[in-house]
Design a protein around this motif. Sequence first.
Motif, PDB file in Angstrom:
ATOM      1  N   ASP A  14       0.893  -1.161   0.000  1.00  0.00           N
ATOM      2  CA  ASP A  14       0.000   0.000   0.000  1.00  0.00           C
ATOM      3  C   ASP A  14       0.928   1.207   0.000  1.00  0.00           C
ATOM      4  OD1 ASP A  14      -2.109   1.730   0.163  1.00  0.00           O
ATOM      5  OD2 ASP A  14      -2.638   1.247   2.234  1.00  0.00           O
ATOM      6  N   GLY A  15       1.417   1.556  -1.184  1.00  0.00           N
ATOM      7  CA  GLY A  15       2.496   2.547  -1.265  1.00  0.00           C
ATOM      8  C   GLY A  15       3.779   1.878  -0.787  1.00  0.00           C
ATOM      9  N   ASP A  16       4.464   2.503   0.154  1.00  0.00           N
ATOM     10  CA  ASP A  16       5.682   1.914   0.724  1.00  0.00           C
ATOM     11  C   ASP A  16       5.388   1.028   1.925  1.00  0.00           C
ATOM     12  OD1 ASP A  16       7.267   3.179  -1.132  1.00  0.00           O
ATOM     13  OD2 ASP A  16       7.705   4.898   0.156  1.00  0.00           O
ATOM     14  N   ALA A  17       4.150   0.976   2.344  1.00  0.00           N
ATOM     15  CA  ALA A  17       3.764   0.244   3.546  1.00  0.00           C
ATOM     16  C   ALA A  17       3.073  -1.064   3.178  1.00  0.00           C
ATOM     17  CB  ALA A  17       2.835   1.102   4.397  1.00  0.00           C
ATOM     18  N   ALA A  18       2.930  -1.912   4.180  1.00  0.00           N
ATOM     19  CA  ALA A  18       2.200  -3.165   4.003  1.00  0.00           C
ATOM     20  C   ALA A  18       0.817  -3.026   4.618  1.00  0.00           C
ATOM     21  CB  ALA A  18       2.949  -4.296   4.692  1.00  0.00           C
ATOM     22  N   ARG A  19      -0.110  -3.790   4.073  1.00  0.00           N
ATOM     23  CA  ARG A  19      -1.420  -3.910   4.699  1.00  0.00           C
ATOM     24  C   ARG A  19      -1.852  -5.355   4.549  1.00  0.00           C
ATOM     25  NH1 ARG A  19      -6.069  -3.958   1.626  1.00  0.00           N
ATOM     26  NH2 ARG A  19      -5.841  -3.460  -0.552  1.00  0.00           N
ATOM     27  N   VAL A  20      -2.734  -5.775   5.444  1.00  0.00           N
ATOM     28  CA  VAL A  20      -3.240  -7.147   5.408  1.00  0.00           C
ATOM     29  C   VAL A  20      -4.083  -7.304   4.153  1.00  0.00           C
ATOM     30  CG1 VAL A  20      -4.670  -8.843   6.612  1.00  0.00           C
ATOM     31  CG2 VAL A  20      -3.180  -7.319   7.918  1.00  0.00           C
ATOM     32  N   ALA A  21      -3.752  -8.314   3.336  1.00  0.00           N
ATOM     33  CA  ALA A  21      -4.438  -8.499   2.057  1.00  0.00           C
ATOM     34  C   ALA A  21      -5.864  -9.001   2.247  1.00  0.00           C
ATOM     35  CB  ALA A  21      -3.648  -9.473   1.184  1.00  0.00           C
ATOM     36  N   ASP A  22      -6.051  -9.957   3.147  1.00  0.00           N
ATOM     37  CA  ASP A  22      -7.375 -10.524   3.404  1.00  0.00           C
ATOM     38  C   ASP A  22      -7.557 -10.585   4.917  1.00  0.00           C
ATOM     39  OD1 ASP A  22      -9.744 -11.955   3.562  1.00  0.00           O
ATOM     40  OD2 ASP A  22      -8.901 -13.816   2.768  1.00  0.00           O
ATOM     41  N   PRO A  23      -8.516  -9.875   5.465  1.00  0.00           N
ATOM     42  CA  PRO A  23      -8.658  -9.851   6.928  1.00  0.00           C
ATOM     43  C   PRO A  23      -9.190 -11.148   7.539  1.00  0.00           C
ATOM     44  CG  PRO A  23     -10.365  -8.516   5.895  1.00  0.00           C
ATOM     45  CD  PRO A  23      -9.446  -8.968   4.801  1.00  0.00           C
ATOM     46  N   ALA A  24      -9.723 -12.065   6.746  1.00  0.00           N
ATOM     47  CA  ALA A  24     -10.330 -13.283   7.296  1.00  0.00           C
ATOM     48  C   ALA A  24      -9.340 -14.152   8.089  1.00  0.00           C
ATOM     49  CB  ALA A  24     -11.005 -14.090   6.194  1.00  0.00           C
ATOM     50  N   PRO A  25      -8.144 -14.481   7.548  1.00  0.00           N
ATOM     51  CA  PRO A  25      -7.213 -15.293   8.344  1.00  0.00           C
ATOM     52  C   PRO A  25      -6.745 -14.572   9.614  1.00  0.00           C
ATOM     53  CG  PRO A  25      -6.552 -15.315   6.039  1.00  0.00           C
ATOM     54  CD  PRO A  25      -7.641 -14.300   6.185  1.00  0.00           C
ATOM     55  N   LEU A  26      -6.551 -13.266   9.529  1.00  0.00           N
ATOM     56  CA  LEU A  26      -6.148 -12.495  10.704  1.00  0.00           C
ATOM     57  C   LEU A  26      -7.249 -12.528  11.753  1.00  0.00           C
ATOM     58  CD1 LEU A  26      -4.151 -10.632  12.146  1.00  0.00           C
ATOM     59  CD2 LEU A  26      -5.246  -8.708  10.981  1.00  0.00           C
ATOM     60  N   ALA A  27      -8.487 -12.343  11.333  1.00  0.00           N
ATOM     61  CA  ALA A  27      -9.613 -12.359  12.272  1.00  0.00           C
ATOM     62  C   ALA A  27      -9.742 -13.723  12.941  1.00  0.00           C
ATOM     63  CB  ALA A  27     -10.909 -12.003  11.543  1.00  0.00           C
ATOM     64  N   ALA A  28      -9.591 -14.792  12.177  1.00  0.00           N
ATOM     65  CA  ALA A  28      -9.703 -16.142  12.738  1.00  0.00           C
ATOM     66  C   ALA A  28      -8.574 -16.423  13.729  1.00  0.00           C
ATOM     67  CB  ALA A  28      -9.696 -17.173  11.608  1.00  0.00           C
ATOM     68  N   ALA A  29      -7.349 -16.043  13.375  1.00  0.00           N
ATOM     69  CA  ALA A  29      -6.210 -16.256  14.277  1.00  0.00           C
ATOM     70  C   ALA A  29      -6.385 -15.438  15.554  1.00  0.00           C
ATOM     71  CB  ALA A  29      -4.902 -15.894  13.574  1.00  0.00           C
ATOM     72  N   CYS A  30      -6.805 -14.195  15.418  1.00  0.00           N
ATOM     73  CA  CYS A  30      -7.007 -13.334  16.590  1.00  0.00           C
ATOM     74  C   CYS A  30      -8.099 -13.889  17.493  1.00  0.00           C
ATOM     75  CB  CYS A  30      -7.334 -11.909  16.161  1.00  0.00           C
ATOM     76  SG  CYS A  30      -5.912 -11.031  15.489  1.00  0.00           S
ATOM     77  N   ASP A  31      -9.147 -14.428  16.896  1.00  0.00           N
ATOM     78  CA  ASP A  31     -10.233 -15.010  17.677  1.00  0.00           C
ATOM     79  C   ASP A  31      -9.715 -16.184  18.514  1.00  0.00           C
ATOM     80  OD1 ASP A  31     -13.067 -15.322  18.388  1.00  0.00           O
ATOM     81  OD2 ASP A  31     -12.925 -17.179  17.216  1.00  0.00           O
ATOM     82  N   ARG A  32      -8.893 -17.042  17.907  1.00  0.00           N
ATOM     83  CA  ARG A  32      -8.350 -18.203  18.624  1.00  0.00           C
ATOM     84  C   ARG A  32      -7.329 -17.805  19.680  1.00  0.00           C
ATOM     85  NH1 ARG A  32      -8.611 -22.633  14.569  1.00  0.00           N
ATOM     86  NH2 ARG A  32     -10.858 -22.869  14.370  1.00  0.00           N
ATOM     87  N   LEU A  33      -6.586 -16.726  19.424  1.00  0.00           N
ATOM     88  CA  LEU A  33      -5.528 -16.315  20.356  1.00  0.00           C
ATOM     89  C   LEU A  33      -6.002 -15.285  21.378  1.00  0.00           C
ATOM     90  CD1 LEU A  33      -2.634 -16.019  17.752  1.00  0.00           C
ATOM     91  CD2 LEU A  33      -2.881 -17.777  19.527  1.00  0.00           C
ATOM     92  N   GLY A  34      -7.226 -14.797  21.217  1.00  0.00           N
ATOM     93  CA  GLY A  34      -7.746 -13.798  22.147  1.00  0.00           C
ATOM     94  C   GLY A  34      -7.105 -12.433  21.951  1.00  0.00           C
ATOM     95  N   LEU A  35      -6.778 -12.105  20.712  1.00  0.00           N
ATOM     96  CA  LEU A  35      -6.157 -10.817  20.390  1.00  0.00           C
ATOM     97  C   LEU A  35      -7.160  -9.908  19.702  1.00  0.00           C
ATOM     98  CD1 LEU A  35      -2.820 -12.149  18.856  1.00  0.00           C
ATOM     99  CD2 LEU A  35      -3.196 -11.335  21.186  1.00  0.00           C
ATOM    100  N   GLN A  36      -6.896  -8.607  19.769  1.00  0.00           N
ATOM    101  CA  GLN A  36      -7.711  -7.654  19.027  1.00  0.00           C
ATOM    102  C   GLN A  36      -7.146  -7.540  17.617  1.00  0.00           C
ATOM    103  OE1 GLN A  36      -7.891  -3.992  21.204  1.00  0.00           O
ATOM    104  NE2 GLN A  36      -8.983  -4.908  22.925  1.00  0.00           N
ATOM    105  N   GLU A  37      -8.024  -7.692  16.651  1.00  0.00           N
ATOM    106  CA  GLU A  37      -7.608  -7.733  15.248  1.00  0.00           C
ATOM    107  C   GLU A  37      -6.860  -6.473  14.821  1.00  0.00           C
ATOM    108  OE1 GLU A  37      -9.689  -8.302  10.885  1.00  0.00           O
ATOM    109  OE2 GLU A  37     -10.813  -8.840  12.677  1.00  0.00           O
ATOM    110  N   ALA A  38      -7.349  -5.304  15.208  1.00  0.00           N
ATOM    111  CA  ALA A  38      -6.706  -4.049  14.794  1.00  0.00           C
ATOM    112  C   ALA A  38      -5.284  -3.950  15.351  1.00  0.00           C
ATOM    113  CB  ALA A  38      -7.535  -2.849  15.244  1.00  0.00           C
TER     114      ALA A  38
END
Length: 98
Positions: A14-38
Motif C-alpha cells: 500500500d504505497g511503501d507500507a504493508a497492509r493485510v491483504a485478506d482480513p479473514a485469516p487475521l480475524a480467525a487467528a485473533c479469535d483463537r488467540l484472544g487478540l484484538q484484530e486491529a
Amino acid sequence: GAVLLAGNVAFQADGDAARVADPAPLAAACDRLGLQEAQAGEAFTTRKIKVGAEVIAKPNSPEEAAQVRDALCKALFANLFDWTVRQLNAALKATADA
C-alpha cells in the motif's frame, strides 16, 4: 489451528507500507488467540522506533510484515511444542510413579 491461521495472513503493498491483504485469516487467528484484530494487524505492519524520548511508528514493507508473521508463528509453535512435551512428561511421570 491458531498457528496455521496466523501463517495464512498475507500482506500486500500500500504505497511503501504493508497492509493485510485478506482480513479473514487475521480475524480467525485473533479469535483463537484472544487478540484484538486491529492491534495485531498494526503489530504486523508497523514497527516502533525510539528516537530520544520519542517513539515513532514506521511502516513495514510486505516482506518485513511477512517476517514478523513468521517470527510470531515460530514462537507460538515453539511454546506449544514445549507445553506439549511438559504435559507428556508429567503424564508419563505420573504413570511411572503409580
